[in-house]
Design a protein around this motif. Structure first.
Motif, PDB file in Angstrom:
ATOM      1  N   ALA A  23      51.516 -82.852 -39.074  1.00 42.85           N
ATOM      2  CA  ALA A  23      52.908 -83.061 -39.484  1.00 42.85           C
ATOM      3  C   ALA A  23      53.636 -83.796 -38.366  1.00 42.85           C
ATOM      4  N   THR A  24      54.605 -84.599 -38.730  1.00 42.96           N
ATOM      5  CA  THR A  24      55.392 -85.342 -37.752  1.00 42.96           C
ATOM      6  C   THR A  24      56.684 -84.582 -37.471  1.00 42.96           C
ATOM      7  N   THR A  25      57.007 -84.433 -36.203  1.00 45.04           N
ATOM      8  CA  THR A  25      58.239 -83.745 -35.801  1.00 45.04           C
ATOM      9  C   THR A  25      59.425 -84.710 -35.861  1.00 45.04           C
ATOM     10  N   ARG A  26      60.618 -84.185 -35.711  1.00 46.63           N
ATOM     11  CA  ARG A  26      61.823 -85.028 -35.727  1.00 46.63           C
ATOM     12  C   ARG A  26      61.818 -86.050 -34.601  1.00 46.63           C
ATOM     13  N   THR A  27      61.178 -85.703 -33.482  1.00 45.97           N
ATOM     14  CA  THR A  27      61.156 -86.617 -32.335  1.00 45.97           C
ATOM     15  C   THR A  27      59.986 -87.595 -32.395  1.00 45.97           C
ATOM     16  N   GLY A  28      59.183 -87.528 -33.474  1.00 51.04           N
ATOM     17  CA  GLY A  28      58.088 -88.470 -33.635  1.00 51.04           C
ATOM     18  C   GLY A  28      56.747 -87.946 -33.152  1.00 51.04           C
ATOM     19  N   GLY A  29      56.722 -86.744 -32.606  1.00 57.82           N
ATOM     20  CA  GLY A  29      55.454 -86.146 -32.178  1.00 57.82           C
ATOM     21  C   GLY A  29      54.671 -85.634 -33.374  1.00 57.82           C
ATOM     22  N   ARG A  30      53.440 -85.239 -33.129  1.00 58.06           N
ATOM     23  CA  ARG A  30      52.617 -84.713 -34.214  1.00 58.06           C
ATOM     24  C   ARG A  30      52.111 -83.330 -33.838  1.00 58.06           C
ATOM     25  N   ILE A  31      52.164 -82.425 -34.813  1.00 59.49           N
ATOM     26  CA  ILE A  31      51.636 -81.085 -34.617  1.00 59.49           C
ATOM     27  C   ILE A  31      50.730 -80.741 -35.790  1.00 59.49           C
ATOM     28  N   LEU A  32      49.799 -79.859 -35.557  1.00 62.75           N
ATOM     29  CA  LEU A  32      48.894 -79.410 -36.603  1.00 62.75           C
ATOM     30  C   LEU A  32      49.448 -78.104 -37.158  1.00 62.75           C
ATOM     31  N   LEU A  33      49.721 -78.074 -38.465  1.00 66.61           N
ATOM     32  CA  LEU A  33      50.311 -76.902 -39.095  1.00 66.61           C
ATOM     33  C   LEU A  33      49.334 -76.226 -40.041  1.00 66.61           C
ATOM     34  N   ALA A  34      49.341 -74.899 -40.003  1.00 64.92           N
ATOM     35  CA  ALA A  34      48.586 -74.094 -40.958  1.00 64.92           C
ATOM     36  C   ALA A  34      49.503 -72.974 -41.416  1.00 64.92           C
ATOM     37  N   GLN A  35      49.797 -72.923 -42.691  1.00 58.21           N
ATOM     38  CA  GLN A  35      50.709 -71.951 -43.285  1.00 58.21           C
ATOM     39  C   GLN A  35      52.038 -71.886 -42.524  1.00 58.21           C
ATOM     40  N   GLY A  36      52.559 -73.035 -42.154  1.00 60.25           N
ATOM     41  CA  GLY A  36      53.854 -73.129 -41.508  1.00 60.25           C
ATOM     42  C   GLY A  36      53.873 -72.840 -40.015  1.00 60.25           C
ATOM     43  N   GLU A  37      52.722 -72.552 -39.436  1.00 60.27           N
ATOM     44  CA  GLU A  37      52.643 -72.260 -38.006  1.00 60.27           C
ATOM     45  C   GLU A  37      51.939 -73.398 -37.277  1.00 60.27           C
ATOM     46  N   SER A  38      52.408 -73.681 -36.078  1.00 65.05           N
ATOM     47  CA  SER A  38      51.814 -74.714 -35.251  1.00 65.05           C
ATOM     48  C   SER A  38      50.501 -74.201 -34.654  1.00 65.05           C
ATOM     49  N   MET A  39      49.442 -74.957 -34.847  1.00 66.97           N
ATOM     50  CA  MET A  39      48.117 -74.549 -34.366  1.00 66.97           C
ATOM     51  C   MET A  39      47.999 -74.837 -32.870  1.00 66.97           C
ATOM     52  N   PRO A  40      47.676 -73.825 -32.077  1.00 66.86           N
ATOM     53  CA  PRO A  40      47.639 -73.981 -30.620  1.00 66.86           C
ATOM     54  C   PRO A  40      46.311 -74.552 -30.107  1.00 66.86           C
ATOM     55  N   VAL A  41      46.015 -75.801 -30.472  1.00 72.43           N
ATOM     56  CA  VAL A  41      44.773 -76.438 -30.026  1.00 72.43           C
ATOM     57  C   VAL A  41      45.044 -77.875 -29.608  1.00 72.43           C
ATOM     58  N   THR A  42      44.096 -78.445 -28.886  1.00 69.38           N
ATOM     59  CA  THR A  42      44.196 -79.849 -28.494  1.00 69.38           C
ATOM     60  C   THR A  42      43.475 -80.712 -29.532  1.00 69.38           C
ATOM     61  N   ARG A  43      43.786 -81.981 -29.514  1.00 67.49           N
ATOM     62  CA  ARG A  43      43.092 -82.913 -30.412  1.00 67.49           C
ATOM     63  C   ARG A  43      41.602 -82.964 -30.088  1.00 67.49           C
ATOM     64  N   ALA A  44      41.259 -82.799 -28.814  1.00 69.75           N
ATOM     65  CA  ALA A  44      39.857 -82.823 -28.408  1.00 69.75           C
ATOM     66  C   ALA A  44      39.084 -81.665 -29.043  1.00 69.75           C
ATOM     67  N   THR A  45      39.725 -80.503 -29.138  1.00 65.85           N
ATOM     68  CA  THR A  45      39.070 -79.355 -29.767  1.00 65.85           C
ATOM     69  C   THR A  45      38.839 -79.613 -31.250  1.00 65.85           C
ATOM     70  N   ILE A  46      39.836 -80.164 -31.923  1.00 68.80           N
ATOM     71  CA  ILE A  46      39.695 -80.499 -33.341  1.00 68.80           C
ATOM     72  C   ILE A  46      38.571 -81.517 -33.533  1.00 68.80           C
ATOM     73  N   LYS A  47      38.546 -82.532 -32.695  1.00 63.96           N
ATOM     74  CA  LYS A  47      37.509 -83.566 -32.790  1.00 63.96           C
ATOM     75  C   LYS A  47      36.118 -82.952 -32.602  1.00 63.96           C
ATOM     76  N   ARG A  48      35.980 -82.083 -31.618  1.00 65.23           N
ATOM     77  CA  ARG A  48      34.686 -81.445 -31.352  1.00 65.23           C
ATOM     78  C   ARG A  48      34.270 -80.546 -32.519  1.00 65.23           C
ATOM     79  N   MET A  49      35.226 -79.844 -33.104  1.00 66.89           N
ATOM     80  CA  MET A  49      34.916 -78.994 -34.257  1.00 66.89           C
ATOM     81  C   MET A  49      34.421 -79.829 -35.441  1.00 66.89           C
ATOM     82  N   CYS A  50      34.997 -81.014 -35.624  1.00 66.67           N
ATOM     83  CA  CYS A  50      34.529 -81.916 -36.681  1.00 66.67           C
ATOM     84  C   CYS A  50      33.112 -82.402 -36.381  1.00 66.67           C
ATOM     85  N   GLU A  51      32.858 -82.743 -35.116  1.00 63.97           N
ATOM     86  CA  GLU A  51      31.527 -83.204 -34.721  1.00 63.97           C
ATOM     87  C   GLU A  51      30.470 -82.115 -34.917  1.00 63.97           C
ATOM     88  N   MET A  52      30.866 -80.862 -34.761  1.00 68.97           N
ATOM     89  CA  MET A  52      29.951 -79.727 -34.926  1.00 68.97           C
ATOM     90  C   MET A  52      29.870 -79.259 -36.384  1.00 68.97           C
TER      91      MET A  52
END
Length: 76
Positions: A23-52
């Motif tokens: 999701a894009t924030t008002r300031t233009g940043g991006r956050i990962l949301l799950a059920q309305g909560e911001s997911m506390p992970v880095t993009r590198a972790t998400i990328k690695r999880m996809c690779e695995m």
């Protein structure tokens, strides 16, 4: 190799339905949301999880990027 960050991210996502989306924030940043909560992970972790094959990346027709736990990611 599954790191502590990956285990925690998988558990966090599983407890919130197993799906998340960028999701894009008002300031233009991006956050990962799950059920309305911001997911506390880095993009590198998400990328690695996809690779695995723990997460599936889904790009919709309008360009929205979603992630869904795979059967492998949900089973551990």
């Amino acid at each position: 190799m599954e790191t502590k960050a990956i285990r925690e991210a998988r558990a966090w996502l599983k407890s919130r339905g197993g799906e998340a989306a960028w999701a894009t924030t008002r300031t233009g940043g991006r956050i990962l949301l799950a059920q309305g909560e911001s997911m506390p992970v880095t993009r590198a972790t998400i990328k690695r999880m996809c690779e695995m094959n723990l997460l599936e990346r889904i790009t919709t027709d309008n360009g929205l990027i979603r992630y869904k736990l795979t059967k492998l990611g949900d089973s551990k």
